[in-house]
Every structure is written in structure tokens, then in C-alpha cells.
Scaffold this active site. Structure first.
Site, PDB file in Angstrom:
ATOM      1  N   SER A 176       2.158   4.697   4.373  1.00  9.68           N
ATOM      2  CA  SER A 176       1.649   5.066   3.054  1.00  9.68           C
ATOM      3  C   SER A 176       0.494   6.069   3.161  1.00  9.68           C
ATOM      4  O   SER A 176       0.662   7.138   3.715  1.00  9.68           O
ATOM      5  CB  SER A 176       1.242   3.765   2.329  1.00  9.68           C
ATOM      6  OG  SER A 176       0.909   4.011   1.008  1.00  9.68           O
ATOM      7  N   ASP A 341      11.640   2.657  -2.996  1.00  7.16           N
ATOM      8  CA  ASP A 341      10.189   2.820  -2.914  1.00  7.16           C
ATOM      9  C   ASP A 341       9.682   3.624  -4.107  1.00  7.16           C
ATOM     10  O   ASP A 341      10.070   4.777  -4.290  1.00  7.16           O
ATOM     11  CB  ASP A 341       9.863   3.538  -1.597  1.00  7.16           C
ATOM     12  CG  ASP A 341       8.394   3.485  -1.223  1.00  7.16           C
ATOM     13  OD1 ASP A 341       7.544   3.369  -2.125  1.00  7.16           O
ATOM     14  OD2 ASP A 341       8.112   3.577  -0.017  1.00  7.16           O
ATOM     15  N   HIS A 374       8.368  -0.051  -0.803  1.00 10.49           N
ATOM     16  CA  HIS A 374       7.161   0.373  -0.091  1.00 10.49           C
ATOM     17  C   HIS A 374       6.666  -0.607   0.975  1.00 10.49           C
ATOM     18  O   HIS A 374       6.270  -0.197   2.067  1.00 10.49           O
ATOM     19  CB  HIS A 374       6.052   0.609  -1.124  1.00 10.49           C
ATOM     20  CG  HIS A 374       4.978   1.513  -0.655  1.00 10.49           C
ATOM     21  ND1 HIS A 374       5.183   2.845  -0.371  1.00 10.49           N
ATOM     22  CD2 HIS A 374       3.671   1.282  -0.402  1.00 10.49           C
ATOM     23  CE1 HIS A 374       4.048   3.390   0.009  1.00 10.49           C
ATOM     24  NE2 HIS A 374       3.117   2.465   0.004  1.00 10.49           N
TER      25      HIS A 374
END
Ligand SMILES: *[C@@H]1O[C@H](CO)[C@@H](O)[C@H](O)[C@H]1NC(C)=O
Ligand SMILES: *[C@@H]1O[C@H](CO)[C@@H](O)[C@H](O)[C@H]1NC(C)=O
Ligand SMILES: *[C@@H]1O[C@H](CO)[C@@H](O)[C@H](O)[C@H]1NC(C)=O
Ligand SMILES: *[C@@H]1O[C@H](CO)[C@@H](O)[C@H](O)[C@H]1NC(C)=O
Length: 398
Positions: A176, A341, A374
């Protein structure tokens, strides 16, 4: 312009507050004695691994903690040098990200068991890296940064430290925001002399096409504007102002499944673990910076909002861009992204891949998982099979 700024700000604050959820207040501001019980004691030694706590001071005075897992469970059965790998967590997270599941499921332990010398970074503002040479987290100035400073100061200091300790170039794993930090650094030719390869999970670079349900909800949330102008520098999950924001927002939208509203429906997390409880504070300025990227679809430095201030900071009327095309074409990159995601959206990842179209084909590995959202990349119980094994194979080739 003002309206746009406020809208993005609101989005940003909402995004954070939602990520934090209506959680209990985190105690992040540590007494000196707490450091003795750092991540090694809490998460690593309890699993039967040896672990070392290290401290790294950045050029702008932030004191970061970094943990090393030098060997796997079976001890020092080493043939030759162990390649060091630096793991960089994402937004509002810390190194615990890599250690939360069982040792057979968590990347931090898996790498140690597979012959890597594992280093776990914690960036500025997180609860084990809240030290500074002259500031305290109670000083507004302590929170005067965005991910630009993580690129300019944190990442170079962390790389240099591990490089000096091991004498070896590093493999890197980012999740991320930990990927955005790397893209930023590589594009500015930072740390390139110390990096061997990089694996980027849920890559965040372009954010212009991030799916919008949250943005719409955020447009209804008018109170965030006040938070900014009241001078809130720190954004702590569950902290006073954030809780108030959550209360107001969640009285209007259904917050019962926050995790999937924000990150996408994670397919493969262990439902008996509430991973969002690990939320860490960050700087409001950092969130504003991310909101600017969502709004503009570009990857640029923090926008001070007017030409004068940008001139003052950058010597040019607009913030300088991070040029993804200038990432060296022969830098080995492994990008893994998921079809579900909502933060690292497939369309945004495609924009990134298009930007890297001149990259040497044999130095760019793409791994797409249709069912992943995610958090599956760090918490998925099957992540070893579907992501980490290919990731380690990539490291072994580079
Ligand atoms: C914040 O940092 C910038 C430089 O990045 C500096 O110009 C500014 O004066 C700082 N503001 C405060 C309140 O410390
Ligand atoms: C889920 O977590 C629980 C509690 O830590 C553990 O007992 C269980 O084995 C885990 N399940 C999987 C599939 O990893
Ligand atoms: C720091 O945050 C983690 C969550 O990431 C939490 O588990 C831990 O207890 C916190 N430590 C302290 C001393 O606050
Ligand atoms: C970005 O970098 C590439 C490769 O170094 C260069 O050709 C291009 O002109 C740069 N773009 C900008 C906007 O600076």
C-alpha cells in the site's frame, strides 16, 4: 479551488476516520519504558524466533524503530550470506502487519524461515517510532509531514542503516503506502544504489480512478473542514476529533462493515482476527496529500494550494511531480494486485503498468489475483501459496 480543496480534505479525513472505525482510543504516545516491550517482545519472540530491536534517526530528527529477525525457527542453518529484505508497511499501520497471522502465514516469519535476513520498518508517527531528537508528538510541528518526507528521509535512512549493518543490497517489500514510498524514492533516484529488487503489494501510485462510494459519502460530511482549520495536525484513529467525525458519518451511512467499504471485500482473511484494530495515527497533512492525488490523478509533491507558497517551497508554481518513467528500466520489480481492491484499483494499477511500458520485460513481474482485496496481501491465510511463494522465487532470481 477552495471548494475542491475542502471536498478532497473531507474525503481524506473521512477515509481515515472510516479506516479507524469506531474503535477505542489507541494509546500511541509511549513512555520510555514501553520501548523495552517493543515489537520483538510482543510479536516475534513469542513465536520462538530471535529478534533484535534497532533505532534509526532520520536527517530531520525522527527516531524510527526497526526490528530484525536474523534467522528462521530452525536457527542459524546458513549456507552463505542471507539476503536482507526490508518490509515497509502501509498507511496507518506498522510492522505488526507482517506478523499478525501464524508464522506459516505471515510474510515476516516466512521470509526468515526461508533464509532471508528480515528487517521490519516502522515509519514516523507510528506508535513504536514516535521519538524525535527535539520534538514530541504533542508538538504540532511533529506532524508537519506527508509521504514526501517519508520518501526523502525515512526510506533513505532505513535503507542506509540496513545496508551498513549487512553490507548487502536489499530486497524490498512494500504494501500500500509502502509501495508509493518506494515508487517515489526510485523515481528520484534515491536508494537505488542499495536496492536489489522490490516487491510491491497492492501498489499505490496513480489514484485518480479510485472507486467512489466513499467519496460520495464524504461529500456529505461537512465537519472535516473544521478539523483542519482548528489546526489538527495529528490524525489518530479513535482520537477525540476523529471519533466525532466517525459518529457523525456513521449516523448517516452504514458503517457495520467498514473494512470492506474501505479496502474492498477481502476474500481470505482469518475472520477471527480483527486486523483493523492495529490502526496507527498519521499526519493530517499526509492524508491531505493523498486526497490531492485522488483528485488530480497525478503523483506530485504536496500542493500548498497557491503559487506563492509552492514557489516558496519548490521554486516553482506547481509541486514537482514524481516521474514514474524515470524509474530505471532494469530495476527488478514484482507487482501484485487484486481484482477486489478498492484502494489499489485495477484501472489505476493499469495506468502505472502503462507508464512502465519501457521497463525491461524480464525485470517486471505482474501477479494479478482476481479474488484479492487490499488486506488479503498481508493478512490472507492463503497469501503464502498465491503471493509469497512467487515473491520469494522472484527474489531468488534477482
Ligand atoms: C512545515 O514544514 C515546511 C517544510 O517542509 C516548512 O516550510 C514549514 O514552515 C513547516 N511548518 C511548521 C508549522 O512547522
Ligand atoms: C485463524 O485464527 C485462529 C486464532 O488465531 C487460529 O486458531 C486459526 O487456526 C486461524 N485459521 C486459519 C485458517 O489460519
Ligand atoms: C502499538 O500498536 C499496535 C497495533 O499496531 C498494538 O498492538 C500495540 O499494543 C501498540 N503498542 C503500544 C505500546 O501502544
Ligand atoms: C520523465 O522521465 C523520463 C525518463 O527519464 C523523461 O524522458 C521524461 O522527459 C520525464 N518527464 C518529465 C515530465 O519530466
Amino acid at each position: 479551488m477552495v471548494i475542491k480543496t475542502i471536498t478532497s480534505l473531507i474525503f481524506l479525513l473521512l477515509f481515515i476516520a472510516l479506516a479507524a472505525g469506531a474503535r477505542t482510543k489507541l494509546k500511541w504516545s509511549l513512555e520510555a519504558s514501553d520501548y523495552a516491550d517493543g515489537i520483538c517482545k510482543l510479536m516475534v519472540e513469542t513465536q520462538g524466533y530471535s529478534c533484535e530491536e534497532h533505532k534509526v534517526t532520520t536527517k530531520d530528527g525522527y527516531i524510527l524503530s526497526i526490528q530484525r529477525i536474523p534467522t528462521g525457527r530452525s536457527g542459524g542453518k546458513t549456507k552463505g550470506a542471507k539476503p536482507p529484505v526490508l518490509l515497509q508497511h502501509g498507511l496507518m499501520s506498522n510492522a505488526i502487519t507482517w506478523l499478525s497471522n501464524s508464522p506459516d502465514e505471515s510474510l515476516g516469519f516466512i521470509l526468515a524461515d526461508n533464509g532471508f535476513d528480515v528487517w521490519l520498518a516502522n515509519v514516523r508517527g507510528t506508535n513504536y517510532s514516535s521519538g524525535h531528537t527535539s520534538l514530541s508528538p504533542d508538538d504540532p510541528e511533529y506532524w508537519n509531514w506527508s509521504w514526501d518526507e517519508r520518501v526523502a528521509y525515512d526510506l533513505p535512512a532505513l535503507f542506509q542503516y540496513v545496508y551498513d549493518q549487512t553490507g548487502e543490497k536489499l530486497h524490498y517489500v512494500g504494501h500500500s503506502l509502502g509501495t508509493l514510498m518506494a515508487f517515489g524514492a526510485f523515481s528520484r533516484k534515491e536508494v537505488l544504489n542499495m536496492v536489489r529488487s522490490a516487491a510491491l503489494l497492492s501498489p499505490i501510485a496513480y489514484m485518480g480512478q479510485m472507486p467512489s462510494p466513499l467519496a460520495r459519502a464524504a461529500a456529505d460530511a461537512f465537519i472535516a473542514e473544521d478539523l483542519y482549520w482548528l489546526g489538527l495536525k495529528e490524525f489518530a484513529p479513535g482520537g477525540g476529533a476523529a471519533s466525532k467525525l466517525v459518529d457523525e458519518v456513521c449516523s448517516k451511512i452504514d458503517c457495520t462493515n467498514l473494512e470492506s467499504v474501505i479496502t474492498g471485500p477481502n476474500c481470505c482473511m482469518n475472520s477471527s482476527k480483527a486486523n483493523l484494530d492495529h490502526q496507527q495515527p498519521t499526519a493530517t497533512k499526509n492524508m491531505i496529500h493523498l486526497a490531492q492525488m485522488i483528485r488530480q490523478g497525478t503523483i506530485a509533491m504536496f500542493d500548498y494550494g497557491n503559487e506563492d507558497d509552492n514557489n516558496k517551497h519548490y521554486g516553482q508554481p506547481n509541486p514537482p511531480e514524481y516521474n514514474m518513467t524515470s524509474i530505471p528500466n532494469d530495476l527488478p520489480l514484482f507487482l501484485s494486485y487484486g481484482g477486489k481492491d478498492l484502494l489499489s484499483d485495477v484501472k489505476d494499477v493499469q495506468t502505472l503498468i502503462d507508464t512502465l511500458s519501457d521497463h525491461d520485460p524480464d525485470k517486471l513481474v505482474l501477479l494479478y489475483r482476481d479474488d484479492y482485496a487490499h488486506l488479503d496481501f498481508v493478512y490472507g491465510v492463503n497469501a503464502k501459496q498465491v503471493v509469497y511463494n512467487p515473491l520469494m522465487a522472484f527474489f531468488h532470481l534477482n
